[in-house]
Design a protein around this motif. Structure first.
Motif, PDB file in Angstrom:
ATOM      1  N   MET A   1      85.184  26.009   5.789  1.00  0.00           N
ATOM      2  CA  MET A   1      84.986  24.664   6.304  1.00  0.00           C
ATOM      3  C   MET A   1      83.527  24.249   6.126  1.00  0.00           C
ATOM      4  SD  MET A   1      85.354  23.232  10.210  1.00  0.00           S
ATOM      5  CE  MET A   1      84.119  24.408  10.786  1.00  0.00           C
ATOM      6  N   PHE A   2      83.339  23.045   5.582  1.00  0.00           N
ATOM      7  CA  PHE A   2      82.007  22.459   5.437  1.00  0.00           C
ATOM      8  C   PHE A   2      82.191  20.969   5.665  1.00  0.00           C
ATOM      9  CE2 PHE A   2      77.787  23.158   3.210  1.00  0.00           C
ATOM     10  CZ  PHE A   2      77.283  21.895   3.472  1.00  0.00           C
ATOM     11  N   LYS A   3      81.676  20.464   6.782  1.00  0.00           N
ATOM     12  CA  LYS A   3      81.848  19.056   7.119  1.00  0.00           C
ATOM     13  C   LYS A   3      80.515  18.430   7.509  1.00  0.00           C
ATOM     14  CE  LYS A   3      85.369  17.391   9.222  1.00  0.00           C
ATOM     15  NZ  LYS A   3      86.371  17.024  10.259  1.00  0.00           N
ATOM     16  N   ILE A   4      80.319  17.202   7.064  1.00  0.00           N
ATOM     17  CA  ILE A   4      79.241  16.359   7.549  1.00  0.00           C
ATOM     18  C   ILE A   4      79.903  15.130   8.157  1.00  0.00           C
ATOM     19  CG2 ILE A   4      77.175  15.047   6.971  1.00  0.00           C
ATOM     20  CD1 ILE A   4      76.829  16.854   4.525  1.00  0.00           C
ATOM     21  N   LYS A   5      79.764  15.004   9.470  1.00  0.00           N
ATOM     22  CA  LYS A   5      80.469  13.965  10.201  1.00  0.00           C
ATOM     23  C   LYS A   5      81.962  14.130   9.939  1.00  0.00           C
ATOM     24  CE  LYS A   5      80.151   9.053  11.414  1.00  0.00           C
ATOM     25  NZ  LYS A   5      79.519   7.746  11.088  1.00  0.00           N
ATOM     26  N   ASP A   6      82.632  13.155   9.294  1.00  0.00           N
ATOM     27  CA  ASP A   6      84.058  13.266   9.032  1.00  0.00           C
ATOM     28  C   ASP A   6      84.361  13.552   7.564  1.00  0.00           C
ATOM     29  OD1 ASP A   6      83.151  10.824   8.156  1.00  0.00           O
ATOM     30  OD2 ASP A   6      84.944   9.715   8.752  1.00  0.00           O
ATOM     31  N   LYS A   7      83.328  13.902   6.785  1.00  0.00           N
ATOM     32  CA  LYS A   7      83.514  14.163   5.364  1.00  0.00           C
ATOM     33  C   LYS A   7      83.607  15.665   5.098  1.00  0.00           C
ATOM     34  CE  LYS A   7      83.266   9.847   4.006  1.00  0.00           C
ATOM     35  NZ  LYS A   7      84.406   9.156   3.374  1.00  0.00           N
ATOM     36  N   SER A   8      84.587  16.053   4.303  1.00  0.00           N
ATOM     37  CA  SER A   8      84.840  17.472   4.031  1.00  0.00           C
ATOM     38  C   SER A   8      84.386  17.850   2.628  1.00  0.00           C
ATOM     39  CB  SER A   8      86.339  17.775   4.177  1.00  0.00           C
ATOM     40  OG  SER A   8      86.772  17.537   5.489  1.00  0.00           O
ATOM     41  N   PHE A   9      83.970  19.097   2.488  1.00  0.00           N
ATOM     42  CA  PHE A   9      83.543  19.642   1.203  1.00  0.00           C
ATOM     43  C   PHE A   9      84.207  21.001   0.989  1.00  0.00           C
ATOM     44  CE2 PHE A   9      80.362  16.709   2.616  1.00  0.00           C
ATOM     45  CZ  PHE A   9      79.814  16.134   1.478  1.00  0.00           C
ATOM     46  N   ASP A  10      84.498  21.319  -0.270  1.00  0.00           N
ATOM     47  CA  ASP A  10      85.020  22.637  -0.640  1.00  0.00           C
ATOM     48  C   ASP A  10      83.846  23.562  -0.937  1.00  0.00           C
ATOM     49  OD1 ASP A  10      87.726  22.269  -0.383  1.00  0.00           O
ATOM     50  OD2 ASP A  10      88.016  21.626  -2.460  1.00  0.00           O
ATOM     51  N   ILE A  11      83.815  24.715  -0.287  1.00  0.00           N
ATOM     52  CA  ILE A  11      82.716  25.661  -0.491  1.00  0.00           C
ATOM     53  C   ILE A  11      82.905  26.412  -1.803  1.00  0.00           C
ATOM     54  CG2 ILE A  11      81.626  27.763   0.402  1.00  0.00           C
ATOM     55  CD1 ILE A  11      82.249  26.692   3.222  1.00  0.00           C
ATOM     56  N   LYS A  12      81.879  26.381  -2.634  1.00  0.00           N
ATOM     57  CA  LYS A  12      81.901  27.061  -3.929  1.00  0.00           C
ATOM     58  C   LYS A  12      81.340  28.473  -3.830  1.00  0.00           C
ATOM     59  CE  LYS A  12      83.686  23.512  -5.839  1.00  0.00           C
ATOM     60  NZ  LYS A  12      85.140  23.544  -6.143  1.00  0.00           N
ATOM     61  N   HIS A  13      80.265  28.625  -3.083  1.00  0.00           N
ATOM     62  CA  HIS A  13      79.746  29.971  -2.806  1.00  0.00           C
ATOM     63  C   HIS A  13      78.938  29.951  -1.519  1.00  0.00           C
ATOM     64  CE1 HIS A  13      76.188  28.656  -5.459  1.00  0.00           C
ATOM     65  NE2 HIS A  13      75.673  28.828  -4.269  1.00  0.00           N
ATOM     66  N   ALA A  14      78.877  31.105  -0.893  1.00  0.00           N
ATOM     67  CA  ALA A  14      78.103  31.287   0.333  1.00  0.00           C
ATOM     68  C   ALA A  14      77.600  32.723   0.325  1.00  0.00           C
ATOM     69  CB  ALA A  14      78.960  31.016   1.566  1.00  0.00           C
ATOM     70  N   TYR A  15      76.297  32.879   0.208  1.00  0.00           N
ATOM     71  CA  TYR A  15      75.778  34.242   0.111  1.00  0.00           C
ATOM     72  C   TYR A  15      74.438  34.379   0.841  1.00  0.00           C
ATOM     73  CZ  TYR A  15      72.572  32.638  -3.591  1.00  0.00           C
ATOM     74  OH  TYR A  15      71.586  31.984  -4.291  1.00  0.00           O
ATOM     75  N   LEU A  16      74.196  35.592   1.273  1.00  0.00           N
ATOM     76  CA  LEU A  16      72.926  35.993   1.843  1.00  0.00           C
ATOM     77  C   LEU A  16      72.099  36.673   0.765  1.00  0.00           C
ATOM     78  CD1 LEU A  16      74.422  37.560   5.054  1.00  0.00           C
ATOM     79  CD2 LEU A  16      72.840  35.633   5.103  1.00  0.00           C
TER      80      LEU A  16
END
Length: 206
Positions: A1-16
């Motif tokens: 899940m990635f949201k800004i206000k009511d807009k949604s985004f599909d996460i492509k990558h998330a890394y440390l």
């Protein structure tokens, strides 16, 4: 899940990723996502600017600081919480930027690492500004929850394996890490089970 206000985004990558500075192991967090909401003619007329192809990035170069012997494996960051109100003046302190059209500061951040079904999950609740339209200008809620991978510890170009391991030894078990260099000859200690073909630090695509 990635949201800004009511807009949604599909996460492509998330890394440390991580680096060592003085007596601290410093984790950073990089998340990239692509817009999913289809725009309409009304959106265009309102200059809403949230089109389906838009990419957004959450970039925290300094997120979590670890002291020597505080943890043994990167997964032990579970339970760690990071918070800040105003964006810090000292960028050696935990902070993050959000990029959609320009880099904007993230504030009122409440970040936690947890474990769900053997996966390491980061939960982010914060506030951001975009200044893209009347409805998406400032004080926008940012809400992210996603699995994260650890892509490794970055060292300088031409850093030897011996030197990298010596610096890392106070922070993480070395048996869980292996030494590689990327196409720029930057040394990286990556998890032994790392998927090298997806590891951006190794590919040099960062």
């Amino acid at each position: 899940m990635f949201k800004i206000k009511d807009k949604s985004f599909d996460i492509k990558h998330a890394y440390l990723d991580a680096s060592i500075s003085g007596n601290e192991l410093i984790f950073g967090l990089q998340i990239k996502a692509t817009g999913t909401d289809k725009h309409t003619e009304e959106d265009i007329e309102e200059e809403d600017m949230f089109y389906s192809e838009d990419e957004v990035s959450f970039n925290a170069e300094v997120l979590l600081k670890i002291k020597p012997h505080e943890i043994n494996n990167w997964q032990e960051i579970v339970g760690k919480k990071i918070q800040w109100g105003d964006y810090p003046e000292d960028e050696d302190e935990p902070h993050a930027l959000l990029y959609l059209y320009e880099h904007e500061e993230v504030y009122n951040a409440d970040i936690e690492f947890k474990k769900i079904d053997e996966k390491i999950i980061v939960r982010i609740k914060a506030t951001c500004n975009l200044y893209s339209s009347e409805n998406y200008s400032h004080n926008l809620p940012l809400d992210i929850e996603t699995e994260v991978q650890f892509f490794g510890i970055l060292f300088g170009a031409d850093a030897s394996e011996e030197n990298c391991r010596k610096k890392t030894a106070p922070f993480l078990y070395l048996d869980n890490l292996k030494y590689v260099t990327n196409k720029y000859n930057v040394a990286v200690l990556i998890p032994v089970d790392s998927d090298v073909e997806k590891n951006i630090l190794v590919l040099g695509d960062y």
